[in-house]
Design an enzyme around this catalytic site. Structure first.
Site, short mmCIF file in Angstrom:
data_model
loop_
_atom_site.label_atom_id
_atom_site.label_comp_id
_atom_site.label_asym_id
_atom_site.label_seq_id
_atom_site.Cartn_x
_atom_site.Cartn_y
_atom_site.Cartn_z
N PHE A 112 0.82 -1.21 0.00
CA PHE A 112 0.00 0.00 0.00
C PHE A 112 0.85 1.26 0.00
CE2 PHE A 112 0.87 -0.08 4.51
CZ PHE A 112 0.66 1.21 4.99
N LYS A 113 2.10 1.16 0.38
CA LYS A 113 2.95 2.35 0.40
C LYS A 113 3.13 2.96 -1.00
CE LYS A 113 3.55 1.57 4.78
NZ LYS A 113 4.78 1.30 5.48
N ASP A 114 2.93 2.14 -2.03
CA ASP A 114 3.04 2.67 -3.40
C ASP A 114 2.00 3.75 -3.68
OD1 ASP A 114 5.17 1.04 -4.30
OD2 ASP A 114 3.80 -0.62 -4.68
N THR A 147 7.77 0.46 3.34
CA THR A 147 8.05 1.85 2.98
C THR A 147 9.40 1.96 2.27
OG1 THR A 147 6.73 2.82 4.75
CG2 THR A 147 8.54 4.14 3.91
#
Length: 498
Positions: A112-114, A147
């Site tokens: 999800f950090k993308d 991250t």
């Protein structure tokens, strides 16, 4: 729209300054001076837009010193099928009646950090141009696994930047480690720390606020910034996908406009669930925000008791991105809940730094209880949940998402709340192949990471992401490991500063 420091309400900067700087010089985090509104008519309007267009619409409310053209440049370059494997950017899967998985892992690093770190480089370089910054921007990142790779991928070879990532030596999955240590790019660096994520994060914050280091950077025309969620430019993109998900569900007839939607988030640093809180405060009809933790349950205890105490045993778990005992973004929430009482924030977080503990007021305890529910589960429950989901729905989820599902199941049993709910699915199961297979195919074992990947592919409908498959033959570039006390020296040496 100006931004204030959580530790000095008199300090105000625009969004370009907040993003380029990353963290306030006083150690506080930048927060918007007010939260913009979002009406149901606006939610209906953006449901007909692409994800990039939805993002631009929301960013215009927060980044008011950016021109429309600048925002469009950032969103168009970040949210496209070159970077994401799906046109929808964030997919929504129907898990069971009234419960949905918000799949946030279809980007280049499968986490999800993308969603934030594909756009942050554009935010940062655009901010630097607006501020006429003529220094190289040095980005320091502490990571618990996801991250780091997302930041490395986002900033690789970005002109005018250099990025260094620190990760806990034994605190990430083998696939996460491979992703980081094989990273390409002429401006990237990766180093393992002999410690846990909190050691990495504390070390980075210490470097940011070290006067001697700042002086050395100034003399060499360099400046620090951050790609962690302490940077507002990392957090605001996360607000978008909750609004986007609600708009899509309403447009598809899954929820009635105005109907409250619960949100479940597996979280360690509190950034992802804080983004949902911001969306709710804007006016998005969200119900209970359900905070899911693994056995490192410092957030569960805090939300349930009002006492934050990091003086406890640290566990390395099968959901390593949540192995965190110091949740940085909680400072932003407490600043809002305390009525922007910067003196109180300074007192609490000084106590956290010196004694590892603080306790909030009864008023804030009541506000926490009203907005949030918190629960946790251990590794055995996590793996049992992965197995249960697979057996019932033929759906394979990763270890962090499974924590969220288990805590949500506990919430429903405890409260009887059957409101429609969206669960933030934060990573591809392929990033945690060993633990996932222990759950759904315990008889299969291999020391070969890619044999595990192939087995998951056989058992699921999820194609192996190309970005992970390509890692198999990439050479390892970074093998360093240092003590946490050596982080500052590592940074200075990497920057060729004596």
């Amino acid at each position: 729209m100006f931004y204030k420091s959580t530790r000095n309400s008199n300090l105000k900067v625009d969004s370009a300054q907040a993003i380029s700087q990353g963290i306030s010089e006083d150690g506080g985090l930048f927060v918007p001076e007010s939260i913009p509104s979002l009406t149901l008519d606006e939610v209906k309007h953006i449901s007909g837009l692409s994800y990039s267009e939805r993002a631009a619409y929301i960013f215009k409310k927060f980044l008011t010193d950016f021109t429309d053209a600048e925002i469009q440049y950032c969103t168009d370059n970040a949210y496209n099928t070159k970077n994401f494997e799906t046109e929808n950017i964030a997919e929504i899967a129907h898990l069971f009646d009234g419960t949905y998985m918000l799949e946030l892992w279809h980007g280049p690093t499968c986490a999800f950090k993308d969603m934030a770190l594909q756009i942050l480089p554009y935010f940062l370089t655009t901010s630097a141009k607006k501020l006429k910054i003529d220094k190289k921007i040095v980005i320091l990142v502490a990571t618990s696994g996801d991250t780091g790779k997302a930041a490395l991928e986002g900033f690789k070879d970005v002109e005018g930047t250099q990025i260094m990532v620190f990760y806990p030596e034994n605190g990430v999955s083998s696939m996460q480690k491979r992703q980081m240590t094989t990273q390409e790019g002429s401006n990237v660096g990766v180093c393992a720390i002999k410690g846990n994520f909190d050691d990495c994060q504390s070390g980075v914050k210490k470097i940011f606020t070290d006067d001697e280091v700042k002086k050395a950077l100034e003399e060499n025309k360099l400046m620090f910034s951050s790609a962690n969620s302490i940077n507002w430019g990392r957090l605001v993109p996360q607000v978008v996908y909750y609004i986007s998900a609600y708009a899509s569900l309403a447009a598809d007839g899954e929820i009635e406009p105005g109907e409250k939607l619960n949100v479940v988030v597996p979280t360690g640093n509190f950034g992802n669930i804080l983004a949902a809180y911001y969306a709710k405060k804007m006016g998005l009809p969200l119900g209970k925000l359900i905070c899911a933790s693994n056995i490192n349950n410092v957030l569960t205890d805090f939300i349930n008791t009002g006492v934050y105490d990091r003086n406890r045993k640290f566990y390395a778990t099968c959901s390593p991105s949540m192995d965190i005992l110091i949740s940085s973004n909680l400072e932003r929430l407490l600043y809002m809940l305390s009525g922007e009482n910067d003196a109180q924030i300074r007192e609490w977080f000084t106590a956290l730094s010196n004694e590892g503990r603080y306790e909030v007021t009864d008023d804030i305890k009541a506000k926490l209880s009203e907005e949030f529910y918190a629960g946790f589960c251990d590794d055995s429950e996590t793996k049992a949940t992965i197995k249960n989901i697979y057996d019932k729905y033929s759906y394979v989820c990763d270890t962090h998402t499974a924590v969220a599902v288990k805590v949500y199941e506990d919430y429903r049993r405890a409260t009887g709340d059957t409101a429609r709910t969206i669960i933030a699915s934060t990573a591809s199961p392929y990033k945690f192949s060993s633990s996932v297979l222990e759950a759904i195919s315990p008889d299969f074992s291999s020391d070969d990471e890619y044999a595990l990947v192939d087995r998951i592919a056989e058992l699921s409908d999820i194609a192996v992401p190309e970005s992970l498959a390509d890692l198999k033959n990439k050479p390892v570039r970074f093998t360093g490991s240092i003590d946490k006390e050596e982080m500052s020296d590592f940074v200075m040496k990497s920057l060729n500063i004596k």
